[in-house]
Design a protein around this motif. Structure first.
Motif, PDB file in Angstrom:
ATOM      1  N   THR A 110       1.025  -1.429   0.147  1.00  0.00           N
ATOM      2  CA  THR A 110       0.044  -0.376   0.053  1.00  0.00           C
ATOM      3  C   THR A 110       0.711   1.474  -0.134  1.00  0.00           C
ATOM      4  O   THR A 110       0.378   2.315  -0.802  1.00  0.00           O
ATOM      5  N   ALA A 111       2.079   1.165   0.388  1.00  0.00           N
ATOM      6  CA  ALA A 111       2.965   2.558   0.527  1.00  0.00           C
ATOM      7  C   ALA A 111       3.382   2.954  -0.525  1.00  0.00           C
ATOM      8  O   ALA A 111       3.704   3.927  -1.111  1.00  0.00           O
ATOM      9  N   SER A 112       2.830   2.190  -1.862  1.00  0.00           N
ATOM     10  CA  SER A 112       3.529   1.963  -3.286  1.00  0.00           C
ATOM     11  C   SER A 112       2.259   2.396  -3.888  1.00  0.00           C
ATOM     12  O   SER A 112       2.223   2.370  -5.204  1.00  0.00           O
ATOM     13  N   LEU A 113       1.344   2.831  -3.685  1.00  0.00           N
ATOM     14  CA  LEU A 113      -0.258   2.565  -4.068  1.00  0.00           C
ATOM     15  C   LEU A 113      -0.008   4.439  -3.854  1.00  0.00           C
ATOM     16  O   LEU A 113      -0.075   5.213  -3.550  1.00  0.00           O
ATOM     17  N   GLY A 114       0.040   4.732  -5.889  1.00  0.00           N
ATOM     18  CA  GLY A 114       0.017   6.073  -5.692  1.00  0.00           C
ATOM     19  C   GLY A 114      -1.790   6.631  -6.221  1.00  0.00           C
ATOM     20  O   GLY A 114      -1.693   7.410  -4.856  1.00  0.00           O
ATOM     21  N   SER A 115      -2.200   6.528  -6.435  1.00  0.00           N
ATOM     22  CA  SER A 115      -3.961   6.147  -6.892  1.00  0.00           C
ATOM     23  C   SER A 115      -4.577   4.928  -7.132  1.00  0.00           C
ATOM     24  O   SER A 115      -3.958   4.063  -7.557  1.00  0.00           O
ATOM     25  N   TYR A 116      -6.000   5.284  -7.418  1.00  0.00           N
ATOM     26  CA  TYR A 116      -7.200   3.655  -7.734  1.00  0.00           C
ATOM     27  C   TYR A 116      -8.177   5.352  -8.037  1.00  0.00           C
ATOM     28  O   TYR A 116      -8.109   6.047  -7.422  1.00  0.00           O
ATOM     29  N   SER A 117      -9.042   4.272  -8.873  1.00  0.00           N
ATOM     30  CA  SER A 117     -10.237   4.935  -8.929  1.00  0.00           C
ATOM     31  C   SER A 117     -11.151   3.674  -9.322  1.00  0.00           C
ATOM     32  O   SER A 117     -10.685   2.964 -10.121  1.00  0.00           O
ATOM     33  N   ILE A 118     -12.430   4.030  -9.146  1.00  0.00           N
ATOM     34  CA  ILE A 118     -13.553   3.233  -9.362  1.00  0.00           C
ATOM     35  C   ILE A 118     -14.304   4.028 -10.634  1.00  0.00           C
ATOM     36  O   ILE A 118     -15.054   4.990 -11.092  1.00  0.00           O
ATOM     37  N   GLY A 119     -14.503   3.281 -11.283  1.00  0.00           N
ATOM     38  CA  GLY A 119     -15.586   3.093 -12.709  1.00  0.00           C
ATOM     39  C   GLY A 119     -15.393   2.232 -13.972  1.00  0.00           C
ATOM     40  O   GLY A 119     -14.570   1.131 -13.279  1.00  0.00           O
ATOM     41  N   LYS A 120     -14.941   3.149 -14.794  1.00  0.00           N
ATOM     42  CA  LYS A 120     -15.299   2.108 -15.577  1.00  0.00           C
ATOM     43  C   LYS A 120     -13.490   2.006 -16.529  1.00  0.00           C
ATOM     44  O   LYS A 120     -12.517   2.690 -16.544  1.00  0.00           O
ATOM     45  N   VAL A 130      -6.200   0.779 -10.513  1.00  0.00           N
ATOM     46  CA  VAL A 130      -5.158   0.869  -9.075  1.00  0.00           C
ATOM     47  C   VAL A 130      -3.860   1.559 -10.136  1.00  0.00           C
ATOM     48  O   VAL A 130      -2.928   0.739 -11.103  1.00  0.00           O
ATOM     49  N   LYS A 131      -3.312   2.836  -9.811  1.00  0.00           N
ATOM     50  CA  LYS A 131      -2.225   3.011  -9.852  1.00  0.00           C
ATOM     51  C   LYS A 131      -0.945   2.746  -9.050  1.00  0.00           C
ATOM     52  O   LYS A 131      -1.653   3.383  -7.813  1.00  0.00           O
ATOM     53  N   ALA A 132       0.033   2.926  -9.765  1.00  0.00           N
ATOM     54  CA  ALA A 132       1.630   2.083  -8.171  1.00  0.00           C
ATOM     55  C   ALA A 132       2.698   3.909  -8.262  1.00  0.00           C
ATOM     56  O   ALA A 132       2.646   4.132  -9.609  1.00  0.00           O
ATOM     57  N   ASN A 133       3.408   3.928  -7.685  1.00  0.00           N
ATOM     58  CA  ASN A 133       4.298   5.134  -8.050  1.00  0.00           C
ATOM     59  C   ASN A 133       4.759   5.170  -9.034  1.00  0.00           C
ATOM     60  O   ASN A 133       5.337   5.950 -10.091  1.00  0.00           O
TER      61      ASN A 133
END
Length: 161
Positions: A110-120, A130-133
């Motif tokens: 989770t420390a390497s997790l840059g951002s996430y988005s839910i949808g299409k 899921v976007k990593a750093n």
């Protein structure tokens, strides 16, 4: 091994159905039954995985888990499995073998997790992106991500929006 026998059952049933319809003029229902049963056995031994299998593989219950599919980088294949968050790690599990079990095929701290988005996530699927750093993007497909976003953020240790 069982899934290979199921493939043999599927192919031989299809061949017999084609033969019987062309040369005998009728389709025997037991051949259709064997085809359906073989397809079910193949699915159960290759793709079916439960949250309970994942908990057993982890040795404890995950903080968050959801049946989902992981979309390949080229976008052409979907691997069915379970997406989970456990001990500050995002994990994706697939079925281990014919007799059950789960194995991790993707993980991200989770420390390497840059951002996430839910949808299409692509033109046909809804789910989690899921976007990593390091600019790595991984797509997971399940419509339940939207309704379970609060639980997902809680498992990550992030405040709710």
């Amino acid at each position: 091994m069982i899934h290979k026998l199921a493939v043999v059952g599927i192919l031989s049933s299809i061949a017999y159905i084609v033969y019987s319809s062309m040369y005998l003029g009728r389709i025997y229902l037991y051949a259709v039954g064997i085809l359906i049963l073989s397809g079910f056995v193949y699915y159960m031994t290759t793709s079916f995985i439960t949250v309970k299998m994942v908990s057993k593989a982890l040795g404890k219950d995950a903080d968050f888990s959801l049946r989902a599919g992981m979309i390949s980088k080229d976008g052409k294949n979907i691997q069915s499995g379970v997406f989970s968050v456990s001990d500050s790690t995002l994990l994706f599990h697939k079925r281990k073998g014919d007799f059950g079990g789960a194995e991790v095929i993707w993980s991200l701290d989770t420390a390497s997790l840059g951002s996430y988005s839910i949808g299409k996530v692509d033109e046909r699927h809804s789910g989690l992106l899921v976007k990593a750093n390091g600019n790595e993007e991984v797509k997971f497909t399940s419509r339940k991500f939207l309704s379970m976003e609060g639980e997902f953020r809680k498992a990550l240790g992030w405040p709710e929006e």
